[in-house]
Design a protein around this motif. Structure first.
Motif, PDB file in Angstrom:
ATOM      1  N   ASN A   1       0.847  -1.182   0.000  1.00  0.00           N
ATOM      2  CA  ASN A   1       0.000   0.000   0.000  1.00  0.00           C
ATOM      3  C   ASN A   1       0.887   1.238   0.000  1.00  0.00           C
ATOM      4  OD1 ASN A   1      -2.481  -1.479   0.241  1.00  0.00           O
ATOM      5  ND2 ASN A   1      -2.004  -1.784   2.406  1.00  0.00           N
ATOM      6  N   ARG A   2       0.418   2.263  -0.632  1.00  0.00           N
ATOM      7  CA  ARG A   2       1.177   3.509  -0.674  1.00  0.00           C
ATOM      8  C   ARG A   2       1.489   3.978   0.754  1.00  0.00           C
ATOM      9  NH1 ARG A   2       1.180   6.620  -5.140  1.00  0.00           N
ATOM     10  NH2 ARG A   2      -0.831   5.669  -5.753  1.00  0.00           N
ATOM     11  N   GLY A   3       2.766   4.246   1.005  1.00  0.00           N
ATOM     12  CA  GLY A   3       3.168   4.700   2.330  1.00  0.00           C
ATOM     13  C   GLY A   3       3.692   3.598   3.234  1.00  0.00           C
ATOM     14  N   ASP A   4       3.589   2.331   2.807  1.00  0.00           N
ATOM     15  CA  ASP A   4       4.144   1.232   3.606  1.00  0.00           C
ATOM     16  C   ASP A   4       5.656   1.396   3.747  1.00  0.00           C
ATOM     17  OD1 ASP A   4       1.705   0.073   3.952  1.00  0.00           O
ATOM     18  OD2 ASP A   4       2.023  -1.592   2.550  1.00  0.00           O
ATOM     19  N   THR A   5       6.196   1.019   4.902  1.00  0.00           N
ATOM     20  CA  THR A   5       7.638   1.126   5.123  1.00  0.00           C
ATOM     21  C   THR A   5       8.383   0.049   4.340  1.00  0.00           C
ATOM     22  OG1 THR A   5       7.298   2.003   7.353  1.00  0.00           O
ATOM     23  CG2 THR A   5       9.460   1.074   6.866  1.00  0.00           C
ATOM     24  N   VAL A   6       9.422   0.459   3.614  1.00  0.00           N
ATOM     25  CA  VAL A   6      10.292  -0.458   2.874  1.00  0.00           C
ATOM     26  C   VAL A   6      11.618  -0.533   3.627  1.00  0.00           C
ATOM     27  CG1 VAL A   6      11.523  -0.869   0.710  1.00  0.00           C
ATOM     28  CG2 VAL A   6       9.193   0.069   0.674  1.00  0.00           C
ATOM     29  N   ARG A   7      12.101  -1.747   3.852  1.00  0.00           N
ATOM     30  CA  ARG A   7      13.281  -1.954   4.694  1.00  0.00           C
ATOM     31  C   ARG A   7      14.439  -2.586   3.916  1.00  0.00           C
ATOM     32  NH1 ARG A   7      11.769  -0.828   9.743  1.00  0.00           N
ATOM     33  NH2 ARG A   7       9.531  -0.873  10.217  1.00  0.00           N
ATOM     34  N   ALA A   8      15.660  -2.286   4.359  1.00  0.00           N
ATOM     35  CA  ALA A   8      16.859  -2.888   3.764  1.00  0.00           C
ATOM     36  C   ALA A   8      16.855  -4.379   4.070  1.00  0.00           C
ATOM     37  CB  ALA A   8      18.114  -2.237   4.340  1.00  0.00           C
ATOM     38  N   THR A   9      17.109  -5.188   3.073  1.00  0.00           N
ATOM     39  CA  THR A   9      17.072  -6.641   3.283  1.00  0.00           C
ATOM     40  C   THR A   9      18.377  -7.189   3.853  1.00  0.00           C
ATOM     41  OG1 THR A   9      17.610  -6.892   0.921  1.00  0.00           O
ATOM     42  CG2 THR A   9      15.294  -7.095   1.556  1.00  0.00           C
ATOM     43  N   PHE A  10      19.471  -6.452   3.683  1.00  0.00           N
ATOM     44  CA  PHE A  10      20.760  -6.803   4.266  1.00  0.00           C
ATOM     45  C   PHE A  10      21.427  -5.512   4.750  1.00  0.00           C
ATOM     46  CE2 PHE A  10      20.004  -9.823   0.792  1.00  0.00           C
ATOM     47  CZ  PHE A  10      20.140 -11.053   1.442  1.00  0.00           C
ATOM     48  N   SER A  11      22.385  -5.645   5.634  1.00  0.00           N
ATOM     49  CA  SER A  11      23.176  -4.484   6.054  1.00  0.00           C
ATOM     50  C   SER A  11      24.100  -4.058   4.917  1.00  0.00           C
ATOM     51  CB  SER A  11      24.008  -4.827   7.290  1.00  0.00           C
ATOM     52  OG  SER A  11      23.182  -5.177   8.381  1.00  0.00           O
ATOM     53  N   GLY A  12      24.472  -2.800   4.914  1.00  0.00           N
ATOM     54  CA  GLY A  12      25.376  -2.319   3.872  1.00  0.00           C
ATOM     55  C   GLY A  12      25.442  -0.801   3.856  1.00  0.00           C
ATOM     56  N   ARG A  13      25.771  -0.284   2.696  1.00  0.00           N
ATOM     57  CA  ARG A  13      25.921   1.176   2.533  1.00  0.00           C
ATOM     58  C   ARG A  13      25.173   1.612   1.281  1.00  0.00           C
ATOM     59  NH1 ARG A  13      31.713   4.402   2.033  1.00  0.00           N
ATOM     60  NH2 ARG A  13      30.906   6.495   2.421  1.00  0.00           N
ATOM     61  N   VAL A  14      24.449   2.706   1.403  1.00  0.00           N
ATOM     62  CA  VAL A  14      23.632   3.214   0.297  1.00  0.00           C
ATOM     63  C   VAL A  14      24.538   3.799  -0.780  1.00  0.00           C
ATOM     64  CG1 VAL A  14      21.826   4.831  -0.377  1.00  0.00           C
ATOM     65  CG2 VAL A  14      21.736   3.713   1.870  1.00  0.00           C
ATOM     66  N   ARG A  15      24.442   3.256  -1.988  1.00  0.00           N
ATOM     67  CA  ARG A  15      25.269   3.761  -3.092  1.00  0.00           C
ATOM     68  C   ARG A  15      24.525   4.772  -3.942  1.00  0.00           C
ATOM     69  NH1 ARG A  15      26.605   2.493  -8.350  1.00  0.00           N
ATOM     70  NH2 ARG A  15      25.294   0.629  -8.451  1.00  0.00           N
ATOM     71  N   LEU A  16      23.230   4.545  -4.156  1.00  0.00           N
ATOM     72  CA  LEU A  16      22.460   5.443  -5.010  1.00  0.00           C
ATOM     73  C   LEU A  16      21.106   5.781  -4.385  1.00  0.00           C
ATOM     74  CD1 LEU A  16      22.880   4.006  -8.640  1.00  0.00           C
ATOM     75  CD2 LEU A  16      23.782   6.158  -7.774  1.00  0.00           C
TER      76      LEU A  16
ATOM     77  N   VAL B   1      23.456   1.403   6.545  1.00  0.00           N
ATOM     78  CA  VAL B   1      22.175   0.890   7.026  1.00  0.00           C
ATOM     79  C   VAL B   1      22.358  -0.548   7.507  1.00  0.00           C
ATOM     80  CG1 VAL B   1      20.790   2.365   5.525  1.00  0.00           C
ATOM     81  CG2 VAL B   1      21.512   0.116   4.713  1.00  0.00           C
ATOM     82  N   HIS B   2      21.483  -0.961   8.392  1.00  0.00           N
ATOM     83  CA  HIS B   2      21.490  -2.333   8.888  1.00  0.00           C
ATOM     84  C   HIS B   2      20.246  -3.055   8.388  1.00  0.00           C
ATOM     85  CE1 HIS B   2      24.251  -0.265  11.650  1.00  0.00           C
ATOM     86  NE2 HIS B   2      24.858  -1.433  11.742  1.00  0.00           N
ATOM     87  N   ALA B   3      20.326  -4.357   8.312  1.00  0.00           N
ATOM     88  CA  ALA B   3      19.194  -5.155   7.848  1.00  0.00           C
ATOM     89  C   ALA B   3      17.962  -4.821   8.674  1.00  0.00           C
ATOM     90  CB  ALA B   3      19.525  -6.638   7.957  1.00  0.00           C
ATOM     91  N   GLY B   4      16.881  -4.475   7.990  1.00  0.00           N
ATOM     92  CA  GLY B   4      15.648  -4.126   8.670  1.00  0.00           C
ATOM     93  C   GLY B   4      15.425  -2.643   8.849  1.00  0.00           C
ATOM     94  N   ASP B   5      16.435  -1.814   8.577  1.00  0.00           N
ATOM     95  CA  ASP B   5      16.278  -0.364   8.691  1.00  0.00           C
ATOM     96  C   ASP B   5      15.316   0.151   7.617  1.00  0.00           C
ATOM     97  OD1 ASP B   5      18.015  -0.277  10.784  1.00  0.00           O
ATOM     98  OD2 ASP B   5      19.651   0.733   9.704  1.00  0.00           O
ATOM     99  N   ALA B   6      14.519   1.150   7.970  1.00  0.00           N
ATOM    100  CA  ALA B   6      13.623   1.783   7.000  1.00  0.00           C
ATOM    101  C   ALA B   6      14.439   2.607   6.016  1.00  0.00           C
ATOM    102  CB  ALA B   6      12.611   2.661   7.721  1.00  0.00           C
ATOM    103  N   ILE B   7      14.218   2.383   4.717  1.00  0.00           N
ATOM    104  CA  ILE B   7      14.960   3.127   3.692  1.00  0.00           C
ATOM    105  C   ILE B   7      14.036   3.923   2.779  1.00  0.00           C
ATOM    106  CG2 ILE B   7      16.906   1.524   3.696  1.00  0.00           C
ATOM    107  CD1 ILE B   7      15.693   0.336   1.100  1.00  0.00           C
ATOM    108  N   GLY B   8      12.728   3.645   2.843  1.00  0.00           N
ATOM    109  CA  GLY B   8      11.795   4.355   1.977  1.00  0.00           C
ATOM    110  C   GLY B   8      10.360   4.004   2.302  1.00  0.00           C
ATOM    111  N   LEU B   9       9.450   4.680   1.566  1.00  0.00           N
ATOM    112  CA  LEU B   9       8.027   4.400   1.687  1.00  0.00           C
ATOM    113  C   LEU B   9       7.507   3.935   0.338  1.00  0.00           C
ATOM    114  CD1 LEU B   9       6.876   7.520   3.764  1.00  0.00           C
ATOM    115  CD2 LEU B   9       7.557   5.259   4.609  1.00  0.00           C
ATOM    116  N   GLY B  10       6.631   2.946   0.368  1.00  0.00           N
ATOM    117  CA  GLY B  10       6.117   2.374  -0.866  1.00  0.00           C
ATOM    118  C   GLY B  10       5.289   3.354  -1.671  1.00  0.00           C
ATOM    119  N   GLY B  11       5.293   3.150  -2.988  1.00  0.00           N
ATOM    120  CA  GLY B  11       4.540   4.044  -3.853  1.00  0.00           C
ATOM    121  C   GLY B  11       4.350   3.465  -5.233  1.00  0.00           C
TER     122      GLY B  11
END
Length: 340
Positions: free
Chosen positions: A162-177, A215-225
């Protein structure tokens, strides 16, 4: 220089290995023939869990074939008790730098476009840290594969949301883009992980992270849309290895929200397909095992250790790095050339 804690951990590990090896030699003395000894060692060495590394291999050479489970479980226990499998700050700040090379940290969707990194023909990818990208299991609207209707490949899976749902990182790492592709992914995020993967999260309504953020696995990285080329709210999720699309459904059981196995083995030409668009093309790279153009020095590294790890020689490293011709001085964080 090693810290007191790291030295203590090494002493404990070595002590545990010595005790177990002694037990192994005692059992080995009960073997009936040298032929049986050789056969047993081969079986155990082959079956030992590769993730447990040198510990499993050392133990395997000292226990008979009936102790395969003991070899693996004991080696895992050593790693877990000493937290040897935990990701370090360096792992997260420089994820898979030895694999991708320094030049690959760029703003291109295909990190290897214009770079000279070598794609290995075989690589083990740990999936045990995986976290489902949404809060709750959702339906897969569209899978990986060729879409006849649109006459193009679909390089990921579309997960209902659903629009606005929290999207989470599936693994730990570093945001490249963190970018916007109005005719494709819409608002999207790409994260590089220490296990060798890059994951992409597309059609977001909002991005919650910035480039270079850890970011760590499970961290919020965006909202669905439903931004970009999209007919309704969903998450477009991709798993890529050095610019090569992997079918996420071969790695993850999306019905249960867990990996099929803890380890996925990438093999060249198997269950992979390079994107034919210029944006993702990785065909300009050469396939060559265990060879990297650059190497970032880690704490405790020596030139001989780096040479052995990367399949080169100390002499070759010195030839490629003038500052090392008169001195062996290297510091954590230094980037040195190790291949032409």
């Amino acid at each position: 220089m090693s810290t007191p804690n790291s030295l203590l951990r090494r002493v404990v590990a070595v002590g545990a290995l010595l005790v177990t090896c002694a037990l192994g030699y005692a059992q080995k003395s009960n073997e009936t023939t040298n032929h049986h000894n050789r056969k047993s060692t081969e079986v155990v060495t082959k079956d030992a869990d590769k993730k447990s590394g040198a510990a499993a291999q050392l133990l395997a050479s000292n226990l008979n074939y009936r102790d395969t489970t003991l070899v693996t479980s004991f080696a895992k226990a050593i790693n877990e008790s000493l937290n040897l499998d935990e990701l370090t700050e360096e792992d997260l700040l420089y994820p898979s730098v030895d694999l991708y090379g320094e030049e690959s940290w760029n703003n291109s969707l295909n990190p290897l476009r214009g770079a000279s990194a070598a794609i290995p023909s075989r690589y083990e990818i740990s999936l045990k840290e995986f976290v489902y990208p949404l809060d709750g299991i959702r339906r897969i609207n569209s899978g990986y594969g060729y879409r006849r209707r649109f006459r193009r490949m679909h390089y990921g899976v579309d997960i209902d949301l659903n629009r606005g749902d929290t999207v989470r990182a599936t693994f730990s790492g570093r945001v490249r883009l963190v970018d916007v592709d109005g005719r494709g992914y819409g608002k999207y995020v790409v994260i590089r992980h220490p296990n060798g993967l890059e994951t992409l999260y597309g059609h977001l309504s909002r991005q919650l992270v910035k480039e270079n953020a850890v970011v760590h696995a499970g961290d919020a990285i965006g909202l669905g849309g439903s931004t970009g080329r999209s007919t309704g709210p969903h998450l477009h999720y991709e798993t890529r290895f050095m610019g090569i699309a992997l079918n996420p459904q071969q790695l993850i059981d999306f019905a249960s929200g867990a990996p099929h196995k803890e380890m996925y083995v990438y093999a060249k030409g198997r269950s992979t397909r390079s994107n034919s668009s210029s944006q993702y093309r990785a065909s300009n790279t050469k396939t060559r095992d265990n060879s990297f153009k650059t190497y970032r020095v880690r704490k405790g590294d020596t030139l001989s250790h780096i040479a052995a790890k990367t399949g080169t020689s100390v002499t070759k490293i010195r030839q490629l790095n003038p500052k090392l011709r008169r001195s062996n001085m290297i510091r954590p964080g230094d980037v040195i050339r190790i291949g032409a």
